[in-house]
Enzyme design. Structure first.
Site, PDB file in Angstrom:
ATOM      1  N   PRO A   2     -81.471  61.368  42.867  1.00 61.67           N
ATOM      2  CG  PRO A   2     -82.647  62.721  44.373  1.00 61.67           C
ATOM      3  CD  PRO A   2     -81.013  61.751  44.167  1.00 61.67           C
ATOM      4  CD  GLU A   3     -79.829  59.432  36.860  1.00 56.18           C
ATOM      5  OE1 GLU A   3     -80.677  59.466  35.851  1.00 56.18           O
ATOM      6  OE2 GLU A   3     -79.022  58.605  37.872  1.00 56.18           O
ATOM      7  NE  ARG A 112     -73.818  59.023  49.514  1.00 52.58           N
ATOM      8  CZ  ARG A 112     -73.964  57.917  49.108  1.00 52.58           C
ATOM      9  NH1 ARG A 112     -74.213  58.004  47.244  1.00 52.58           N
ATOM     10  NH2 ARG A 112     -74.709  56.920  49.258  1.00 52.58           N
TER      11      ARG A 112
END
Length: 276
Positions: A2-3, A112
């Site tokens: 996600p940017e 993660r």
DNA sequence: ATGATGCCCTGAAAGC
DNA sequence: TGCTTTCAGGGCATCA
């Protein structure tokens, strides 16, 4: 990962769904995600509060509550905020569940486990982001070519790509959109900023905006594990020109091949032909 | 100050 | 086949 476009997509979706909803209950399944708070302190701070406003700065989501506190969420690489049916079962990667008034729950998942949620007083938001030192929002009207020239020229010895990803220079650009912007602007990721002409930086300014706006229109890039708040993939991945295209012919049709190496520890993609 | 490296994490993919 | 290694990487800490 996600940017800005992915976080902005989630922000727009949550803005339509959360305000007015109340947090009835909170379950924290992975307490490291809310450090330094404990699950019980965290729950105490947000339970019973209504959502007021959802906003974004850089890649950080701000979920403002009516009790004077704001939850900050950074999704890092694999974080997700998902609107689910209340009572839905947690997955292995589910780290927190917010049961909402109405029929739904907000799930915070992170495969993660790099992401985090913090709670701060809304009155301290300004000071918090001041301290983070984020650069300008690239889609704001105030982000002009002149702004970009000034900020890049302040780091003239650096290579352009790592600088594009530096959040103090431009806020919200990550690995994917740095590669995409440089592809569009025809600039090699390894170029030193001192060697870039003003004309090239002006071109890059437009390219950054185009890459981000296009990705927002497509509800983000699902290259790895990104899903929007409704659990849907974004449609921007097949429309990328550089990132993830190693070994393919450049979509500009110039006969170039997309090459991949590492730069600053990040996978970096560029066209051998038209990026100079 | 700046640049390079390591760390946090997991699962998929590659290597042997 | 099955085990081991590598890779994906945002942001922060550490060290030269």
């Amino acid at each position: 990962m996600p940017e800005l476009p992915e976080v902005e997509t989630i922000r727009r979706q949550l803005s339509r769904e959360l305000p007015g909803k109340r947090i009835l209950n909170v379950q924290v399944l992975y307490s490291k995600a809310i450090k330094p708070l404990t699950p019980s302190r965290f729950a105490k701070m947000v339970k019973g509060a209504k959502f007021v406003k959802i906003s974004r700065r850089a890649k950080v989501l701000r979920l403002e509550l009516a009790n004077g506190r704001t939850m900050l969420v950074h999704l890092k690489m694999t974080g997700r905020l998902l609107l689910q049916k209340r009572g839905a079962a947690p997955r292995k990667e589910t780290e927190a569940i917010f049961e909402l008034s109405g029929r739904r729950a907000l799930f915070y998942d992170d495969l993660r486990r790099f992401g985090w949620i913090r709670v701060i007083k809304t009155a301290e938001l300004g000071a918090y982001f001041e301290k983070q030192g984020y650069g300008p929002e690239p889609l704001a009207a105030s982000f002009t070519p002149k702004t970009l020239i000034a900020c890049l020229r302040a780091h003239s010895g650096k290579r352009i790509k790592p600088l594009l990803m530096d959040q103090t220079c431009i806020a919200g650009v990550g690995n994917i959109y740095a590669d995409e912007s440089l592809w569009d602007a025809g600039i090699l990721p390894t170029r030193r900023v001192a060697d870039l002409t003003d004309q090239e930086i002006i071109k890059l300014h437009g390219a950054v905006r185009r890459a981000l706006e296009k990705a927002i229109r497509n509800r983000g890039t699902s290259a790895d594990s990104y899903l929007d708040a409704f659990g849907r993939e974004g449609t921007n991945f097949p429309r990328l020109n550089a990132y993830g295209q190693a070994g393919t012919r450049c979509k500009r049709g110039d006969g170039g091949i997309i090459k991949k190496t590492k730069l600053g520890g990040r996978g970096t993609h560029w066209c051998l032909k038209h990026q100079k």
